[in-house]
Design a protein around this motif. Structure first.
Motif, PDB file in Angstrom:
ATOM      1  N   MET A  98       0.831  -1.179   0.000  1.00 53.02           N
ATOM      2  CA  MET A  98       0.000   0.000   0.000  1.00 53.02           C
ATOM      3  C   MET A  98       0.879   1.247   0.000  1.00 53.02           C
ATOM      4  O   MET A  98       1.809   1.347   0.774  1.00 53.02           O
ATOM      5  CB  MET A  98      -0.854   0.047   1.272  1.00 53.02           C
ATOM      6  N   ASN A  99       0.547   2.168  -0.823  1.00 53.57           N
ATOM      7  CA  ASN A  99       1.291   3.419  -0.882  1.00 53.57           C
ATOM      8  C   ASN A  99       0.487   4.495  -0.176  1.00 53.57           C
ATOM      9  O   ASN A  99      -0.606   4.836  -0.606  1.00 53.57           O
ATOM     10  CB  ASN A  99       1.541   3.809  -2.342  1.00 53.57           C
ATOM     11  N   THR A 100       1.004   4.986   0.941  1.00 51.49           N
ATOM     12  CA  THR A 100       0.308   6.022   1.685  1.00 51.49           C
ATOM     13  C   THR A 100       1.160   7.277   1.726  1.00 51.49           C
ATOM     14  O   THR A 100       2.359   7.236   1.581  1.00 51.49           O
ATOM     15  CB  THR A 100       0.005   5.555   3.126  1.00 51.49           C
ATOM     16  N   LYS A 101       0.493   8.397   1.937  1.00 54.18           N
ATOM     17  CA  LYS A 101       1.169   9.682   1.901  1.00 54.18           C
ATOM     18  C   LYS A 101       1.964   9.962   3.172  1.00 54.18           C
ATOM     19  O   LYS A 101       2.979  10.617   3.138  1.00 54.18           O
ATOM     20  CB  LYS A 101       0.143  10.794   1.686  1.00 54.18           C
TER      21      LYS A 101
ATOM     22  N   LEU B   1     -11.990   2.048  -0.353  1.00 55.15           N
ATOM     23  CA  LEU B   1     -13.121   1.137  -0.226  1.00 55.15           C
ATOM     24  C   LEU B   1     -14.195   1.416  -1.271  1.00 55.15           C
ATOM     25  O   LEU B   1     -14.948   0.514  -1.648  1.00 55.15           O
ATOM     26  CB  LEU B   1     -13.712   1.212   1.185  1.00 55.15           C
ATOM     27  N   GLU B   2     -14.274   2.654  -1.757  1.00 52.31           N
ATOM     28  CA  GLU B   2     -15.247   2.978  -2.799  1.00 52.31           C
ATOM     29  C   GLU B   2     -14.939   2.241  -4.101  1.00 52.31           C
ATOM     30  O   GLU B   2     -15.837   1.999  -4.899  1.00 52.31           O
ATOM     31  CB  GLU B   2     -15.287   4.489  -3.050  1.00 52.31           C
ATOM     32  N   GLU B   3     -13.686   1.884  -4.308  1.00 52.54           N
ATOM     33  CA  GLU B   3     -13.316   1.119  -5.490  1.00 52.54           C
ATOM     34  C   GLU B   3     -14.007  -0.247  -5.507  1.00 52.54           C
ATOM     35  O   GLU B   3     -14.253  -0.807  -6.568  1.00 52.54           O
ATOM     36  CB  GLU B   3     -11.799   0.907  -5.536  1.00 52.54           C
TER      37      GLU B   3
ATOM     38  N   GLU C 106      -9.595  -8.511  -1.516  1.00 51.67           N
ATOM     39  CA  GLU C 106      -8.809  -7.280  -1.601  1.00 51.67           C
ATOM     40  C   GLU C 106      -9.346  -6.218  -0.648  1.00 51.67           C
ATOM     41  O   GLU C 106      -8.596  -5.501  -0.004  1.00 51.67           O
ATOM     42  CB  GLU C 106      -8.796  -6.746  -3.034  1.00 51.67           C
ATOM     43  N   GLN C 107     -10.657  -6.123  -0.560  1.00 55.47           N
ATOM     44  CA  GLN C 107     -11.286  -5.171   0.355  1.00 55.47           C
ATOM     45  C   GLN C 107     -10.946  -5.507   1.800  1.00 55.47           C
ATOM     46  O   GLN C 107     -10.655  -4.621   2.602  1.00 55.47           O
ATOM     47  CB  GLN C 107     -12.797  -5.180   0.146  1.00 55.47           C
ATOM     48  N   ILE C 108     -10.946  -6.768   2.118  1.00 54.22           N
ATOM     49  CA  ILE C 108     -10.605  -7.210   3.465  1.00 54.22           C
ATOM     50  C   ILE C 108      -9.154  -6.871   3.779  1.00 54.22           C
ATOM     51  O   ILE C 108      -8.829  -6.391   4.868  1.00 54.22           O
ATOM     52  CB  ILE C 108     -10.883  -8.718   3.642  1.00 54.22           C
TER      53      ILE C 108
ATOM     54  N   SER D 279      -8.822  -3.156   4.504  1.00 50.00           N
ATOM     55  CA  SER D 279      -9.332  -2.875   5.848  1.00 50.00           C
ATOM     56  C   SER D 279      -8.351  -3.327   6.921  1.00 50.00           C
ATOM     57  O   SER D 279      -8.098  -2.605   7.892  1.00 50.00           O
ATOM     58  CB  SER D 279     -10.680  -3.559   6.062  1.00 50.00           C
ATOM     59  N   LYS D 280      -7.783  -4.508   6.762  1.00 52.60           N
ATOM     60  CA  LYS D 280      -6.817  -5.016   7.744  1.00 52.60           C
ATOM     61  C   LYS D 280      -5.566  -4.142   7.795  1.00 52.60           C
ATOM     62  O   LYS D 280      -5.003  -3.923   8.860  1.00 52.60           O
ATOM     63  CB  LYS D 280      -6.434  -6.459   7.425  1.00 52.60           C
ATOM     64  N   PHE D 281      -5.121  -3.644   6.623  1.00 54.90           N
ATOM     65  CA  PHE D 281      -3.960  -2.761   6.582  1.00 54.90           C
ATOM     66  C   PHE D 281      -4.195  -1.521   7.446  1.00 54.90           C
ATOM     67  O   PHE D 281      -3.347  -1.140   8.251  1.00 54.90           O
ATOM     68  CB  PHE D 281      -3.655  -2.349   5.136  1.00 54.90           C
TER      69      PHE D 281
END
Length: 112
Positions: free
Chosen positions: A1-4, A55-57, A73-75, A78-80
């Motif tokens: 995951m790429n976060t800012k 999550l909207e994806e 993938e959604q799960i 969420s876990k991340f």
């Protein structure tokens, strides 16, 4: 995951912090905590916005309630976000590492 934001260094569990290190920059513990709390709120808002976008994806726009299924993938997304350090821990880490910019805004009596 790429976060800012940089989450790697913040504590995941609760950790006691030396009061003298916290108020070192302001010489006022209440001011320091106020700054950290404001940053924590910013981080929380950013994380929530980021999570909702991801999550909207996965959102399905079906009228049928019968088709409820789990998306792996959604799960995982969420876990991340559940495993991330809490916003206050990230803000405290940023504060202690001088990554938070703050300034005093002086209000003149003539401006009232």
């Amino acid at each position: 995951m790429n976060t800012k934001l940089n989450y790697q260094d913040a504590e995941i569990s609760t950790k006691t912090t030396d009061k003298n290190k916290v108020d070192e920059k302001t010489n006022n513990i209440y001011e320091a905590i106020s700054i950290i709390a404001k940053r924590s709120n910013q981080i929380n808002t950013d994380l929530k916005k980021e999570l909702v976008e991801k999550l909207e994806e996965f959102a399905t726009h079906n009228e049928s309630l019968e088709e409820v299924f789990e998306n792996k993938e959604q799960i995982e997304v969420s876990k991340f976000y559940e495993r991330l350090p809490k916003p206050h821990a990230i803000a405290m880490d940023e504060w202690l590492k001088d990554k938070i910019y703050f300034r005093h805004t002086q209000q003149d009596d003539t401006e009232l």
